[in-house]
Design a protein around this motif. Structure first.
Motif, PDB file in Angstrom:
ATOM      1  N   ALA A  61       0.839  -1.205   0.000  1.00 22.15           N
ATOM      2  CA  ALA A  61       0.000   0.000   0.000  1.00 22.15           C
ATOM      3  C   ALA A  61       0.873   1.255   0.000  1.00 22.15           C
ATOM      4  N   ALA A  62       1.934   1.249   0.800  1.00 23.66           N
ATOM      5  CA  ALA A  62       2.813   2.424   0.892  1.00 23.66           C
ATOM      6  C   ALA A  62       3.592   2.666  -0.394  1.00 23.66           C
ATOM      7  N   LEU A  63       3.944   1.602  -1.108  1.00 24.66           N
ATOM      8  CA  LEU A  63       4.726   1.754  -2.338  1.00 24.66           C
ATOM      9  C   LEU A  63       3.884   2.254  -3.512  1.00 24.66           C
ATOM     10  N   GLY A  64       2.584   2.118  -3.423  1.00 25.02           N
ATOM     11  CA  GLY A  64       1.716   2.623  -4.494  1.00 25.02           C
ATOM     12  C   GLY A  64       1.619   1.662  -5.659  1.00 25.02           C
ATOM     13  N   THR A  65       1.163   2.183  -6.754  1.00 23.75           N
ATOM     14  CA  THR A  65       0.906   1.361  -7.936  1.00 23.75           C
ATOM     15  C   THR A  65       2.215   0.884  -8.560  1.00 23.75           C
ATOM     16  N   PRO A  66       2.363  -0.436  -8.720  1.00 19.43           N
ATOM     17  CA  PRO A  66       3.578  -0.954  -9.357  1.00 19.43           C
ATOM     18  C   PRO A  66       3.530  -0.747 -10.867  1.00 19.43           C
ATOM     19  N   THR A  67       4.689  -0.823 -11.510  1.00 20.75           N
ATOM     20  CA  THR A  67       4.718  -0.738 -12.971  1.00 20.75           C
ATOM     21  C   THR A  67       4.163  -2.009 -13.595  1.00 20.75           C
ATOM     22  N   SER A  68       4.267  -3.133 -12.870  1.00 21.32           N
ATOM     23  CA  SER A  68       3.608  -4.363 -13.303  1.00 21.32           C
ATOM     24  C   SER A  68       3.357  -5.247 -12.093  1.00 21.32           C
ATOM     25  N   GLN A  69       2.450  -6.199 -12.278  1.00 21.12           N
ATOM     26  CA  GLN A  69       2.077  -7.112 -11.205  1.00 21.12           C
ATOM     27  C   GLN A  69       1.715  -8.450 -11.837  1.00 21.12           C
ATOM     28  N   LYS A  70       2.365  -9.536 -11.384  1.00 25.64           N
ATOM     29  CA  LYS A  70       2.093 -10.864 -11.920  1.00 25.64           C
ATOM     30  C   LYS A  70       1.815 -11.806 -10.759  1.00 25.64           C
ATOM     31  N   GLU A  71       0.813 -12.654 -10.925  1.00 30.56           N
ATOM     32  CA  GLU A  71       0.421 -13.580  -9.870  1.00 30.56           C
ATOM     33  C   GLU A  71       0.538 -15.006 -10.372  1.00 30.56           C
TER      34      GLU A  71
END
Length: 169
Positions: A61-71
């Motif tokens: 939450a503190a880092l904010g929106t990532p440039t990408s996210q993979k699950e």
């Protein structure tokens, strides 16, 4: 002569007890395992401290929106791994039920430093000066391990080419 031998054994036992007590004190401070000299299994990125094995919800939450996210699933089948990519850093989070923990931190460029100032491009000698001799080392990898946590520093031609903080699950 027997008195001298008995005295020497008493002194040796006292020294061993002091050493064990200091190791136990270090173990308490490091959460169960003494860590190699100077190794902190955490980094500060964008004014947020990210601790390997720590709670991930507030960090993400503190880092904010990532440039990408993979699950995807974890290789050990123990939950779901989500890789959040930010400039200079990837954060891998292990989710098991409602619990999210920091499972791995990977530096992607020289825009981030370890707590001891090591970054991609640092010389091997600087790593040894900062952290001491590694738990295990080759010409291409230096590993500092404490319990289930490791700091792996990849090397090429005597310079740091990769930095990974890894928690074994």
């Amino acid at each position: 002569m027997k008195k001298w031998i008995a005295l020497a054994l008493c002194v040796l036992m006292a020294v061993c007890m002091i050493a064990c007590d200091k190791e136990a004190e270090t173990t308490k401070k490091e959460g169960g395992q003494p860590s190699p000299a100077g190794v902190t299994y955490a980094v500060t990125y964008q004014n947020t401290t990210i601790e390997l094995g720590g709670d991930a919800k507030d960090v993400i939450a503190a880092l904010g929106t990532p440039t990408s996210q993979k699950e995807g699933g974890s290789c050990a089948g123990q939950g779901t791994l989500t890789v959040y990519t930010y400039p200079s850093l990837t954060v891998t989070v292990l989710t098991v039920g409602d619990k999210q923990t920091i499972d791995q931190l990977t530096f992607t460029d020289d825009g981030i430093k370890t707590a001891k100032g090591i970054t991609i491009g640092s010389a091997r000698d600087a790593v040894v000066k900062a952290y001491g001799e590694a738990t295990t080392a080759t010409d291409t990898v230096m590993t500092y391990t404490s319990g289930n946590k490791s700091l792996k520093i990849g090397l090429k031609d005597g310079f740091v080419k990769s930095i990974d903080f890894i928690q074994a699950t």
